[in-house]
Scaffold this active site. Structure first.
Site, PDB file in Angstrom:
ATOM      1  N   ARG A 212      40.234  28.090  50.251  1.00  0.00           N
ATOM      2  CA  ARG A 212      38.877  28.219  49.682  1.00  0.00           C
ATOM      3  C   ARG A 212      37.839  28.060  50.792  1.00  0.00           C
ATOM      4  NH1 ARG A 212      41.378  25.662  44.818  1.00  0.00           N
ATOM      5  NH2 ARG A 212      41.361  23.674  45.920  1.00  0.00           N
ATOM      6  N   PHE A 228      41.680  35.554  39.237  1.00  0.00           N
ATOM      7  CA  PHE A 228      42.390  34.328  38.832  1.00  0.00           C
ATOM      8  C   PHE A 228      41.575  33.107  39.283  1.00  0.00           C
ATOM      9  CE2 PHE A 228      45.497  37.682  39.810  1.00  0.00           C
ATOM     10  CZ  PHE A 228      46.143  37.814  38.585  1.00  0.00           C
ATOM     11  N   ASP A 250      39.109  35.387  34.872  1.00  0.00           N
ATOM     12  CA  ASP A 250      40.234  34.569  34.412  1.00  0.00           C
ATOM     13  C   ASP A 250      40.421  34.831  32.922  1.00  0.00           C
ATOM     14  OD1 ASP A 250      41.657  31.907  35.879  1.00  0.00           O
ATOM     15  OD2 ASP A 250      41.861  31.977  33.693  1.00  0.00           O
ATOM     16  N   ASP A 300      44.505  35.256  43.721  1.00  0.00           N
ATOM     17  CA  ASP A 300      45.253  33.977  43.690  1.00  0.00           C
ATOM     18  C   ASP A 300      45.967  33.800  42.350  1.00  0.00           C
ATOM     19  OD1 ASP A 300      46.161  31.452  44.409  1.00  0.00           O
ATOM     20  OD2 ASP A 300      44.319  30.454  43.758  1.00  0.00           O
ATOM     21  N   CYS A 340      52.084  31.762  45.144  1.00  0.00           N
ATOM     22  CA  CYS A 340      52.519  30.360  45.048  1.00  0.00           C
ATOM     23  C   CYS A 340      53.931  30.276  44.465  1.00  0.00           C
ATOM     24  CB  CYS A 340      51.541  29.543  44.215  1.00  0.00           C
ATOM     25  SG  CYS A 340      51.379  30.116  42.523  1.00  0.00           S
TER      26      CYS A 340
HETATM   27  N1  SAH Z   1      42.121  30.272  42.297  1.00  0.00           N
HETATM   28  C1  SAH Z   1      42.195  29.079  41.468  1.00  0.00           C
HETATM   29  C2  SAH Z   1      43.587  28.791  40.942  1.00  0.00           C
HETATM   30  C3  SAH Z   1      44.214  29.927  40.163  1.00  0.00           C
HETATM   31  S1  SAH Z   1      45.470  29.426  39.086  1.00  0.00           S
HETATM   32  C4  SAH Z   1      41.621  27.886  42.229  1.00  0.00           C
HETATM   33  O1  SAH Z   1      41.286  28.015  43.402  1.00  0.00           O
HETATM   34  O2  SAH Z   1      41.521  26.817  41.627  1.00  0.00           O
HETATM   35  C5  SAH Z   1      45.796  30.882  38.186  1.00  0.00           C
HETATM   36  C6  SAH Z   1      44.763  31.238  37.136  1.00  0.00           C
HETATM   37  O3  SAH Z   1      45.113  32.525  36.641  1.00  0.00           O
HETATM   38  C7  SAH Z   1      44.721  30.341  35.902  1.00  0.00           C
HETATM   39  O4  SAH Z   1      43.410  29.857  35.750  1.00  0.00           O
HETATM   40  C8  SAH Z   1      45.084  31.259  34.710  1.00  0.00           C
HETATM   41  O5  SAH Z   1      44.296  31.003  33.565  1.00  0.00           O
HETATM   42  C9  SAH Z   1      44.765  32.624  35.267  1.00  0.00           C
HETATM   43  N2  SAH Z   1      45.505  33.785  34.737  1.00  0.00           N
HETATM   44  C10 SAH Z   1      46.834  33.874  34.470  1.00  0.00           C
HETATM   45  N3  SAH Z   1      47.150  35.156  34.138  1.00  0.00           N
HETATM   46  C11 SAH Z   1      46.002  35.878  34.209  1.00  0.00           C
HETATM   47  C12 SAH Z   1      45.674  37.259  34.007  1.00  0.00           C
HETATM   48  N4  SAH Z   1      46.630  38.153  33.688  1.00  0.00           N
HETATM   49  N5  SAH Z   1      44.407  37.649  34.191  1.00  0.00           N
HETATM   50  C13 SAH Z   1      43.444  36.757  34.533  1.00  0.00           C
HETATM   51  N6  SAH Z   1      43.695  35.448  34.746  1.00  0.00           N
HETATM   52  C14 SAH Z   1      44.955  34.998  34.593  1.00  0.00           C
END
Ligand code: SAH
Length: 396
Positions: A212, A228, A250, A300, A340
């Site tokens: 980040r 995400f 998200d 992500d 991840c």
């Molecule tokens: N980038 C974030 C962490 C991401 S975790 C940070 O820095 O904190 C992954 C995220 O993807 C979760 O919030 C989940 O709700 C979302 N997610 C999962 N599948 C998804 C999809 N198909 N489209 C959009 N968001 C999604």
């Protein structure tokens, strides 16, 4: 006499190299009877002592090693020693980076298989993933209370893997005050709200802290797409880096609501931030069809792979979203892309990005590489501890 797990001939090699797992296929027999999670001794086919471990009768990983020292018993003192060792490193890191929140215990890499402990301010969030970790819960909690009298402890062992070992999912206060609905933490000059009780995992993805921060330097006057987003850590960092706009996507409205509050909390320009509840896979296609363009895209996604049989499908998923992202980037644009999934190696991930570039018809340069932040160390004897990897790519 203690219960002994006897290995088949030749299967002691990994333990002699201090890898902390005993797979079911390596077990010749049990001498005595042990309950779920109980501490047992592991010996080679000749009866030579190798390790003291937690017994997991219904897991493929039949035993997880607590110690390779025959004189060490697994009790409150053991956990105090392990915690102190882990704390030394985190204190140094917290001072260096100005953190009040970090992963205090990263399982195997901190000599505590199946145990995750995140510290958010004065809250310790506990996640016990294995039978052995659960069995030791009272000793572990006592050790934490001894070392951190200023901290409240909250349990977030509501993780599906526990079912594999026949354990219930648990969640709730262990000791001290209840966490607030949203607790502000500090990360590289940002304030971020963490929902310990209801957020994902232990509440926040501490492992992406450095990525980040790194994103901040690529975004000045740029239009950013944050895929995400969860609670918007990348978006806040991008706004701090002077981006002209950041669109966060998200599927979770709760996460996006917190993301918006995080922008406000940092007194950043909310008019530059947009929050979309949508499926990233669909939105990227929609943007492509509409001819939308971005200068920086953060990708992500959550873990796509739980086991080897899912790896092929996951590769397709990663390639798909990264190809679409590459197509949406202006020439000279930057893709910050991550995986991840522990089963996805760095090499394989790099190949997938290369394939995505070919399919997108664009040249791509790898310019920077990322991994989980340093409070999520990887012990040399357990390379599996490396799960998060990422690249900054320049799209031509
Ligand atoms: N980038 C974030 C962490 C991401 S975790 C940070 O820095 O904190 C992954 C995220 O993807 C979760 O919030 C989940 O709700 C979302 N997610 C999962 N599948 C998804 C999809 N198909 N489209 C959009 N968001 C999604």
């Amino acid at each position: 006499m203690s219960v002994r797990l006897v290995l088949t001939k030749g299967r002691e090699k990994s333990l002699l190299r201090r890898h902390p797992w005993v797979f079911s296929g390596a077990v010749a027999r049990m001498e005595g009877k042990a309950n779920l999670g109980e501490t047992i001794d592991v010996v080679d086919s000749q009866g030579k002592w190798l390790a003291r471990a937690a017994y997991s009768p219904s897991s493929q990983i039949r035993a997880r090693v607590w110690t390779f020292d025959a004189n060490e018993s697994i009790d409150i003192e053991f956990f105090i020693r392990r915690l102190k060792q882990a704390q030394l490193w985190r204190e140094w890191l917290a001072a260096r980076d100005g953190l009040d929140s970090y992963r205090l215990i990263a399982g195997e890499s901190d000599g505590m298989p199946g145990v995750t402990i995140d510290r958010f301010g004065n809250f310790l969030v506990l996640q016990l993933l294995s039978a052995g970790a659960e069995y030791q819960r009272p000793a572990l909690v006592a050790a934490l209370q001894n070392l951190y009298p200023e901290c409240a402890i909250y349990d977030r062992s509501d993780v599906a893997v526990r079912k594999k070992e026949g354990m219930e999912l648990t969640q709730g206060p262990v000791s001290g005050e209840l966490p607030p609905d949203l607790l502000p933490i500090e990360e590289h000059g940002m304030k971020l709200l963490v929902d310990i009780k209801g957020g994902h995992k232990t509440g926040y993805y501490l492992d992406q802290r450095d990525s980040r921060f790194a994103t901040r330097q690529y975004v000045k006057d740029k239009r950013v797409l944050n895929c995400f987003s969860y609670t918007g850590g990348f978006a806040v960092s991008a706004l701090m880096g002077g981006c002209s706009q950041v669109v966060s996507v998200d599927t979770s409205q709760d996460a996006l609501d917190v993301a918006k509050q995080n922008v406000e909390l940092n007194k950043l320009d909310l008019s530059k931030a947009e929050f979309l509840r949508d499926d990233v896979f669909k939105l990227l296609r929609k943007y492509r069809d509409q001819g939308e363009k971005f200068d920086v895209i953060v990708m992500d996604p959550p873990k796509f792979v739980e086991n080897k049989s899912q790896l092929m499908g996951a590769c397709r998923g990663y390639k798909d979203i990264n190809m679409l992202a590459i197509q949406l980037l202006n020439p000279g644009g930057i893709l910050m892309t991550f995986s991840c999934s522990g089963l996805m190696t760095t090499d394989l991930f790099q190949k997938i990005i290369a394939d995505a570039a070919v399919d997108a018809g664009r040249d791509v340069q790898f310019i920077e590489q990322f991994r989980q932040a340093a409070d999520h160390p990887v012990i040399a004897t357990y390379p599996e501890g490396l799960y998060l990897k990422g690249f900054a790519c320049r799209i031509m």
